[in-house]
Design an enzyme around this catalytic site. Structure first.
Site, PDB file in Angstrom:
ATOM      1  CG  ASP A 113     -59.557   8.355 -34.628  1.00 14.09           C
ATOM      2  OD1 ASP A 113     -59.400   8.093 -35.834  1.00 14.09           O
ATOM      3  OD2 ASP A 113     -59.641   7.479 -33.749  1.00 14.09           O
ATOM      4  CG  ASP A 175     -58.239   3.552 -40.076  1.00 14.07           C
ATOM      5  OD1 ASP A 175     -57.361   2.787 -40.529  1.00 14.07           O
ATOM      6  OD2 ASP A 175     -59.201   3.156 -39.434  1.00 14.07           O
TER       7      ASP A 175
HETATM    8  N1  GLY Z   1     -61.082   4.484 -38.122  1.00 10.93           N
HETATM    9  C1  GLY Z   1     -61.640   3.279 -37.652  1.00 10.93           C
HETATM   10  C2  GLY Z   1     -62.491   2.581 -38.638  1.00 10.93           C
HETATM   11  O1  GLY Z   1     -62.472   2.834 -39.817  1.00 10.93           O
HETATM   12  O2  GLY Z   1     -63.225   1.720 -38.203  1.00 10.93           O
END
Ligand code: GLY
Length: 399
Positions: A113, A175
């Site tokens: 992230d 993601d």
């Molecule tokens: N990256 C986590 C989500 O999209 O909830």
């Protein structure tokens, strides 16, 4: 095409036509965002934590620290608001909140992230200030993110913690595509060629392994850490292993569009269009998806405004890369339709809460943040508005 799909496609096209007759005023929507930002700033009791979400039953932000995966979105919102208003008070706050995230550039990577966190905050900060300290910090963080790359697999390990928590081997989530943007950018701005190569390899491996024949995405793919072979595709935040989780698909649309921008490889442009189709052809009448396209109780399922905001922003960019004028116009019209729908009373928080938008779904299987206001919905909404404004003014949407 099933009759029900045909019916909803027709309803959607009629909706589109109606909407293109009504002029959407992007400046009004950006002014609305500014009002909500000012209200949030006024109501926040501390500026050492960052607003993340507001429950459907609440009126105040739940706060998180810089380690939270969503920590970059609030500073990013402030930068977009500053870009529109040129208000120095907003800039001061944007700097303050951005700099809370500095430790992320100094510590080992917790997970993938880092791109969401550091590029939405410092990336926008550098774009608007050209502060060289910010550039160096982004390059440093890109090097940190690159430590999660496994060359045998050809992807970044998205969630190292799941190895211990769930007994998973090397795992990559859809993601993760968004975080490649920081690698591409760093490689062009003082970082190494390896950052570009890792981003391309990750995208190519994902393109091969993360999609079903109909171009809908698995949320998670597990790989053998040693041989690098794919073990299986599955879900974590979607309804089931075989369903199309709305936000997962939105990350794919945004991610492959961005990969085409950064590489000009035609296979990424082609793929961005392929993964866009199942999403836009199955949207409900108002253009805002349910949290998972295969959730069993549709139309009595929560919506996900965040997925709509991500896709609206991506389609504005994608439409600029398409040679066929009819297809380019189609993508742009769908984006405007989604933005217009998000900007209606049904989706705006208005006076009820200081966020921009209502009705996002965070993590349905965990029963968390269902039908909430969430900062990433607001971030991609203001990004989409900013892009649309630039497009209307004949400017480059990314500058
Ligand atoms: N990256 C986590 C989500 O999209 O909830």
């Amino acid at each position: 095409m099933k009759y029900s799909n045909l019916f909803w496609s027709l309803v959607f096209i009629i909706g589109l036509t109606a909407c293109s007759n009504k002029q959407f005023d992007v400046n009004d929507s950006l002014k609305y965002c500014h009002k909500q930002v000012e209200r949030s700033l006024e109501e926040l009791k501390v500026d050492t934590l960052l607003p993340r979400s507001i429950a459907d039953t609440a009126t105040t932000w739940k706060l998180v620290n810089y380690k939270d995966w969503t920590s970059g979105f609030w500073p990013g919102i402030l930068w977009y608001d500053y870009e529109f208003t040129k208000d120095e008070k907003i800039k001061e706050k944007a700097i303050k909140y951005t700099e809370l995230l500095k430790p992320l550039s100094e510590n080992p990577a917790y997970d993938h992230d880092l791109g969401f966190q550091v590029f939405c905050s410092y990336g926008n900060a550098y774009r608007l200030t050209k502060n060289d300290e910010y550039r160096k910090l982004i390059v440093r963080t890109a090097d940190t993110l690159a430590t999660l790359f496994n060359p045998r697999v050809g992807t970044i390990l998205s969630w190292p913690r799941m190895i211990k928590d769930e007994g998973w081997p090397h795992n990559t989530i859809m993601d993760n595509m968004i975080n490649l943007e920081m690698l591409f950018w760093a490689s062009k701005n003082g970082g190494g060629q390896n950052l570009y190569d890792i981003a391309v390899k990750h995208a190519e491996t994902t393109m091969r392994n993360h999609f079903r024949p109909d171009y809908t995405s698995y949320h998670v793919v597990l790989y053998d850490t040693i041989t690098g072979k794919k073990i299986k595709g599955m879900t974590h935040q979607g309804y089931s292993d075989s369903s199309m989780w709305a936000r997962g698909q939105s990350w794919a649309i945004y991610g492959f569009t961005m990969c085409y921008r950064e590489t000009r490889k035609p296979e990424f442009l082609d793929f961005a269009q392929k993964v866009t189709e199942p999403f836009i052809s199955k949207l409900p009448e108002d253009g805002i998806p349910y949290w998972d396209f295969n959730a069993p109780k549709i139309p009595n399922e929560p919506k996900d405004a965040s997925a709509a905001a991500v896709v609206a922003s991506a389609l504005l960019e994608l439409s600029g890369y398409i040679k066929d004028p009819a297809q380019a116009k189609r993508y742009k019209n769908i984006a405007v339709k989604m933005i217009t729908s998000l900007s209606s009373d049904k989706y705006l928080s208005g006076k009820s809460k200081p966020s921009f938008l209502l009705h996002s779904t965070g993590h349905w299987p965990n029963k968390s943040e269902i039908d909430y206001s969430i900062n990433y919905a607001d971030y991609y909404y203001i990004e989409a508005l900013t892009r649309l404004k630039k497009l209307n003014e004949g400017k480059n949407i990314l500058e």
